[in-house]
Design an enzyme around this catalytic site. Structure first.
Site, PDB file in Angstrom:
ATOM      1  N   ARG A 106       0.833  -1.207   0.000  1.00  0.00           N
ATOM      2  CA  ARG A 106       0.000   0.000   0.000  1.00  0.00           C
ATOM      3  C   ARG A 106       0.860   1.247   0.000  1.00  0.00           C
ATOM      4  NH1 ARG A 106      -2.444   1.052   4.675  1.00  0.00           N
ATOM      5  NH2 ARG A 106      -3.813   2.568   3.722  1.00  0.00           N
TER       6      ARG A 106
ATOM      7  N   LYS B  69       4.065  -7.098  12.062  1.00  0.00           N
ATOM      8  CA  LYS B  69       3.301  -7.381  10.840  1.00  0.00           C
ATOM      9  C   LYS B  69       3.554  -8.803  10.335  1.00  0.00           C
ATOM     10  CE  LYS B  69       2.364  -5.472   6.273  1.00  0.00           C
ATOM     11  NZ  LYS B  69       2.166  -4.201   5.571  1.00  0.00           N
TER      12      LYS B  69
ATOM     13  N   ARG C  40      -0.644   4.428  13.296  1.00  0.00           N
ATOM     14  CA  ARG C  40       0.263   3.578  14.081  1.00  0.00           C
ATOM     15  C   ARG C  40      -0.012   3.829  15.559  1.00  0.00           C
ATOM     16  NH1 ARG C  40       4.117   7.214  15.862  1.00  0.00           N
ATOM     17  NH2 ARG C  40       4.327   9.048  14.549  1.00  0.00           N
TER      18      ARG C  40
HETATM   19  C1  BTN Z   1       0.949  -3.975   2.292  1.00  0.00           C
HETATM   20  O1  BTN Z   1       1.269  -4.492   3.359  1.00  0.00           O
HETATM   21  O2  BTN Z   1       1.147  -2.766   2.081  1.00  0.00           O
HETATM   22  C2  BTN Z   1       0.296  -4.822   1.254  1.00  0.00           C
HETATM   23  C3  BTN Z   1       1.219  -5.927   0.804  1.00  0.00           C
HETATM   24  C4  BTN Z   1       0.593  -6.794  -0.256  1.00  0.00           C
HETATM   25  C5  BTN Z   1       1.577  -7.771  -0.832  1.00  0.00           C
HETATM   26  C6  BTN Z   1       0.935  -8.739  -1.773  1.00  0.00           C
HETATM   27  S1  BTN Z   1       2.051 -10.027  -2.240  1.00  0.00           S
HETATM   28  C7  BTN Z   1       0.946 -10.557  -3.485  1.00  0.00           C
HETATM   29  C8  BTN Z   1       0.372  -9.316  -4.121  1.00  0.00           C
HETATM   30  N1  BTN Z   1       1.259  -8.845  -5.161  1.00  0.00           N
HETATM   31  C9  BTN Z   1       1.821  -7.672  -4.855  1.00  0.00           C
HETATM   32  O3  BTN Z   1       2.627  -7.056  -5.568  1.00  0.00           O
HETATM   33  N2  BTN Z   1       1.384  -7.242  -3.683  1.00  0.00           N
HETATM   34  C10 BTN Z   1       0.436  -8.171  -3.092  1.00  0.00           C
END
Ligand code: BTN
Length: 258
Positions: free
Chosen positions: A63, A122, A254
């Protein structure tokens, strides 16, 4: 590099295809990002329901423009893509989080809007993106629900926070088993969201809310105390100026000092 991952693609397909006609499962050894690939396909007019798993992502995305880095065989990275027409989109990432947490372990908590936490670290992240197709009354949208779950202990060097991993609470659990555990419930949850919205998930989110009754600071500097989510998935934060409903996915939050 460990031993090859065993992917239960057929078992996942057997569980999910009765819920989603035309559904397929694809496992790739490597791709830039499973979300990027499904968005590329959607923009090229391919809107069929699919679960795309990658053993390695060279440009995983998170994100707020962040990256998602995972090492060889230490995580599960996949995206679920499907046409979706909810009345409102608000709360979809929370619903995905509720489903994943409930499928995995009672100790896993949710950090608004879409992280899974274990003991304040996380464990997993969710990235939701959508593409439109068609026009006018026929217009519809394709949703991509991207999920990254840390499975095994990983090198935390270069990461801003120390991560958690699933084998802390489920020793020996491998990526393929995790996929089988989460896939069908995730599809069911997304379909329930399409039909009924976030409201039926509100209490389930709040039961696992890692921020509840804690001091929090928003990325815009607002400080207050988190009080769970509202009916549409907004984070309720009690500030000096009163109760504030945080809806923007562009805001991060946070825990802070009271
Ligand atoms: C976050 O924590 O900000 C979201 C992370 C999301 C990661 C997943 S891995 C599979 C899919 N492909 C990506 O490029 N991102 C999501």
């Amino acid at each position: 590099m460990g031993s090859p991952i065993v992917w239960p693609a057929e078992a996942v397909w057997e569980q999910v295809s009765p819920l989603l006609p035309g559904f397929t499962v694809e496992v790739l050894p490597e791709i830039d990002s499973t979300n990027t690939e499904l968005m590329r396909r959607a923009r090229a007019g391919r809107m069929e329901p699919v679960l795309l798993v990658a053993e390695r992502q060279s440009a995983g995305r998170g994100r707020l423009g962040r990256g998602w880095v995972s090492g060889d065989h230490d995580s599960l990275t996949f995206s679920l893509g499907l046409p979706l027409a909810p009345v409102s989109w608000s709360g979809l990432s929370l619903v995905a989080g509720v489903s994943l947490a409930e499928s995995l372990h009672p100790r896993i908590q949710l950090k608004w809007p879409n992280d899974l936490w274990l003991d304040d670290r996380k464990l997993a992240g969710i990235l939701i993106e959508t593409a439109s197709f068609g026009e006018g009354r026929e217009a519809s949208r394709y949703a991509v629900v991207g999920v990254g779950i840390n499975i095994a202990a990983r090198d935390a060097a270069g990461l801003s926070t120390v991560p958690a991993w699933l084998q802390e609470v489920l020793p020996g659990m491998q990526a393929g088993e995790v996929l089988l555990r989460v896939a069908a419930p995730l599809v069911q949850a997304v379909q329930a969201f399409e039909a009924y919205g976030f409201a039926p998930f509100q209490a389930r989110f709040n039961a696992r809310d890692a921020l509840r009754d804690r001091a929090v600071v928003l990325s815009d500097g607002t400080a207050g105390t988190a009080h769970g989510t509202g009916e549409s998935g907004a984070l309720l934060v009690h500030t000096a100026a009163g109760m504030h409903a945080v809806t923007s996915s562009e805001v991060s939050v946070r825990p802070g000092t009271p």
